[in-house]
Design an enzyme around this catalytic site. Structure first.
Site, PDB file in Angstrom:
ATOM      1  N   LYS A 111      -3.673 -28.634   4.143  1.00  0.00           N
ATOM      2  CA  LYS A 111      -5.081 -28.710   4.205  1.00  0.00           C
ATOM      3  C   LYS A 111      -5.539 -29.968   3.579  1.00  0.00           C
ATOM      4  CE  LYS A 111      -6.428 -24.955   5.794  1.00  0.00           C
ATOM      5  NZ  LYS A 111      -5.575 -23.958   5.543  1.00  0.00           N
ATOM      6  N   LYS A 194       3.141 -22.492  15.120  1.00  0.00           N
ATOM      7  CA  LYS A 194       2.571 -21.304  15.293  1.00  0.00           C
ATOM      8  C   LYS A 194       0.991 -21.012  15.665  1.00  0.00           C
ATOM      9  CE  LYS A 194       0.121 -21.095  10.852  1.00  0.00           C
ATOM     10  NZ  LYS A 194      -0.424 -20.060   9.877  1.00  0.00           N
ATOM     11  N   LYS A 197      -5.693 -20.002  14.244  1.00  0.00           N
ATOM     12  CA  LYS A 197      -7.147 -19.900  14.672  1.00  0.00           C
ATOM     13  C   LYS A 197      -7.581 -21.285  15.072  1.00  0.00           C
ATOM     14  CE  LYS A 197      -7.885 -15.934  11.742  1.00  0.00           C
ATOM     15  NZ  LYS A 197      -8.216 -15.647  10.310  1.00  0.00           N
TER      16      LYS A 197
HETATM   17  P1  TYM Z   1      -4.589 -15.622   7.321  1.00  0.00           P
HETATM   18  O1  TYM Z   1      -5.841 -15.243   7.470  1.00  0.00           O
HETATM   19  O2  TYM Z   1      -4.181 -17.113   7.713  1.00  0.00           O
HETATM   20  O3  TYM Z   1      -3.667 -14.702   8.229  1.00  0.00           O
HETATM   21  C1  TYM Z   1      -3.789 -13.327   7.933  1.00  0.00           C
HETATM   22  C2  TYM Z   1      -2.228 -12.559   8.149  1.00  0.00           C
HETATM   23  O4  TYM Z   1      -2.021 -12.924   9.447  1.00  0.00           O
HETATM   24  C3  TYM Z   1      -0.670 -13.898   9.410  1.00  0.00           C
HETATM   25  N1  TYM Z   1      -0.355 -14.562  10.543  1.00  0.00           N
HETATM   26  C4  TYM Z   1       0.825 -14.948  11.289  1.00  0.00           C
HETATM   27  N2  TYM Z   1       1.811 -14.288  11.234  1.00  0.00           N
HETATM   28  C5  TYM Z   1       2.525 -14.252  12.083  1.00  0.00           C
HETATM   29  N3  TYM Z   1       2.467 -15.479  13.008  1.00  0.00           N
HETATM   30  C6  TYM Z   1       1.408 -16.024  12.924  1.00  0.00           C
HETATM   31  N4  TYM Z   1       1.363 -17.145  13.774  1.00  0.00           N
HETATM   32  C7  TYM Z   1       0.380 -15.829  12.055  1.00  0.00           C
HETATM   33  N5  TYM Z   1      -0.865 -16.257  11.817  1.00  0.00           N
HETATM   34  C8  TYM Z   1      -1.131 -15.785  10.630  1.00  0.00           C
HETATM   35  C9  TYM Z   1      -0.458 -14.226   8.030  1.00  0.00           C
HETATM   36  O5  TYM Z   1       0.818 -14.351   7.608  1.00  0.00           O
HETATM   37  C10 TYM Z   1      -1.208 -13.320   7.129  1.00  0.00           C
HETATM   38  O6  TYM Z   1      -0.194 -12.382   6.856  1.00  0.00           O
HETATM   39  N6  TYM Z   1      -3.822 -16.293   2.280  1.00  0.00           N
HETATM   40  C11 TYM Z   1      -3.867 -15.275   3.433  1.00  0.00           C
HETATM   41  C12 TYM Z   1      -4.846 -14.389   3.101  1.00  0.00           C
HETATM   42  C13 TYM Z   1      -4.673 -13.512   1.902  1.00  0.00           C
HETATM   43  C14 TYM Z   1      -3.881 -12.498   1.551  1.00  0.00           C
HETATM   44  C15 TYM Z   1      -4.028 -12.392   0.096  1.00  0.00           C
HETATM   45  C16 TYM Z   1      -2.753 -12.098   2.245  1.00  0.00           C
HETATM   46  C17 TYM Z   1      -5.643 -13.833   0.728  1.00  0.00           C
HETATM   47  N7  TYM Z   1      -5.145 -13.018  -0.283  1.00  0.00           N
HETATM   48  C18 TYM Z   1      -3.364 -11.246  -0.386  1.00  0.00           C
HETATM   49  C19 TYM Z   1      -1.996 -10.785   1.684  1.00  0.00           C
HETATM   50  C20 TYM Z   1      -2.437 -10.816   0.391  1.00  0.00           C
HETATM   51  C21 TYM Z   1      -4.162 -16.000   4.717  1.00  0.00           C
HETATM   52  O7  TYM Z   1      -4.412 -17.144   4.901  1.00  0.00           O
HETATM   53  O8  TYM Z   1      -4.023 -15.201   5.835  1.00  0.00           O
END
Ligand code: TYM
Length: 329
Positions: A111, A194, A197
């Site tokens: 970031k 990967k 968004k």
């Molecule tokens: P975020 O919003 O980036 O993504 C949400 C979930 O989607 C999964 N993900 C992927 N899995 C496989 N391949 C990809 N290309 C891919 N892109 C996204 C992420 O691994 C995630 O599971 N920090 C977390 C949000 C969060 C969270 C939590 C998750 C905040 N608190 C507590 C679990 C428990 C995040 O940024 O996810």
């Protein structure tokens, strides 16, 4: 019964990576466990600090969750910002989190590179807030994609540290979970890295069939295999990885074989892949559109979820305050 927590930031529409990394597993787990699924809207402020589309994004993601099959009568579905105990536990955990370990986190370093003009304290303490989300419900399993592995390691570290510091056996150490299999990383259509968004390489769950066809047909490939049983290049591996999760096993095997014996035509592979993605997302998009237009229903779901999530969160906070030593006069 295990307690399961998972969440997604509200920074825009959900893509295939979000579905196969987190949502699919959560949906599979919801009937047999105590499940909490939430929208990480506080987390979204670390990268999207202004309110222009905060509410719209939250609504979008909420309707998408439900369209993917999360049952709000079974799982607790809520917004992070509806639970005041979350910032309270986050503050307490911050007291036992160290600058050095936070600065070394890969996602923080990424970031800093991506948004050098907004290296805010929220970004630095992102893993502390994420640990809070999980341990506030004393969860043991966290369905997430591969990219969240390090954050889960940090969560375990913070839970362990709390237990050691206050000489209690209070917080369980949760693990990233995918039914005993390795965590998933869904690649993008741009040949490397990967699906994400902000990467411009994603197929969104709500993309129309026309958009999906266009995106897939434009996916990066190479000039084709030149010898039998050749190892595919990264862009081709990526297309096969996506095919493996959305297509029938025999479709995947058919194209794999064609690759192996050098008779593959990437145009055919892409056409098939696009149709399989459409087949998978179509029902989801229809459900999404119905849900998205029903504000009253969405409101009822998050209010009900907030009430249930607060019960569990406030019990934890009461106990944590006692453990740390806060006493009433
Ligand atoms: P975020 O919003 O980036 O993504 C949400 C979930 O989607 C999964 N993900 C992927 N899995 C496989 N391949 C990809 N290309 C891919 N892109 C996204 C992420 O691994 C995630 O599971 N920090 C977390 C949000 C969060 C969270 C939590 C998750 C905040 N608190 C507590 C679990 C428990 C995040 O940024 O996810």
């Amino acid at each position: 019964m295990d307690t399961v927590v998972s969440g997604i930031r509200s920074t825009g529409k959900l893509h295939l990576g979000n579905y196969f990394g987190a949502l699919k597993n959560f949906v599979k787990m919801q009937n047999e466990n105590h499940c909490y699924f939430f929208i990480a809207d506080y987390h979204s402020l670390t990268t999207h600090p202004t309110p222009e589309n905060l509410h719209e994004n939250v609504k979008q993601v909420l309707a998408e969750y439900l369209a993917c099959g999360i049952d709000p009568e079974v799982a607790t579905v809520f917004l992070q910002s509806d639970i005041p105990e979350i910032p309270e536990l986050y503050l307490l955990l911050n007291m036992n989190s160290y600058i050095g370990e936070l600065e070394r986190t890969t996602s923080f370093k990424d970031k800093v590179r991506l948004q050098p003009d907004n290296v805010n304290a929220g970004l630095l303490t992102y893993p502390v807030l994420m640990a809070t989300d999980i341990i506030i419900h004393k969860a043991s399993k966290v369905p997430v994609g591969k990219d969240q592995e390090q954050n889960l390691e940090m969560t375990r570290k913070f839970a362990r540290r709390f237990n050691n510091m206050y000489k209690v056996d209070y917080f369980p150490e949760p693990t990233a979970y995918n039914f005993g299999e390795t965590l998933v990383k869904i690649p993008g259509l741009d040949g490397s890295g990967k699906m994400g968004k902000s990467e411009g390489n994603a197929v969104y769950l709500t993309d129309s069939p026309g958009v999906i066809r266009k995106k897939v047909m434009k996916a990066v490939t190479d000039s084709g295999p030149t010898k039998m049983n050749q190892d595919p290049s990264e862009p081709i591996k990526n297309l096969f990885t996506i095919m493996q999760v959305v297509s029938e096993a025999q479709t995947f095997d058919y194209f794999k074989e064609q690759y192996k014996n050098c008779s593959i035509r990437y145009g055919d592979l892409k056409k098939q892949l696009a149709e399989d993605i459409i087949k998978f997302t179509d029902p989801l998009r229809t459900r999404f559109e119905e849900l998205y237009s029903d504000n009253d229903y969405l409101g009822r779901i998050v209010n009900m979820g907030a009430e249930k999530a607060r019960q569990s969160a406030s019990q934890t906070l009461k106990e944590v305050r006692e453990i740390i030593g806060f006493k009433k006069f």
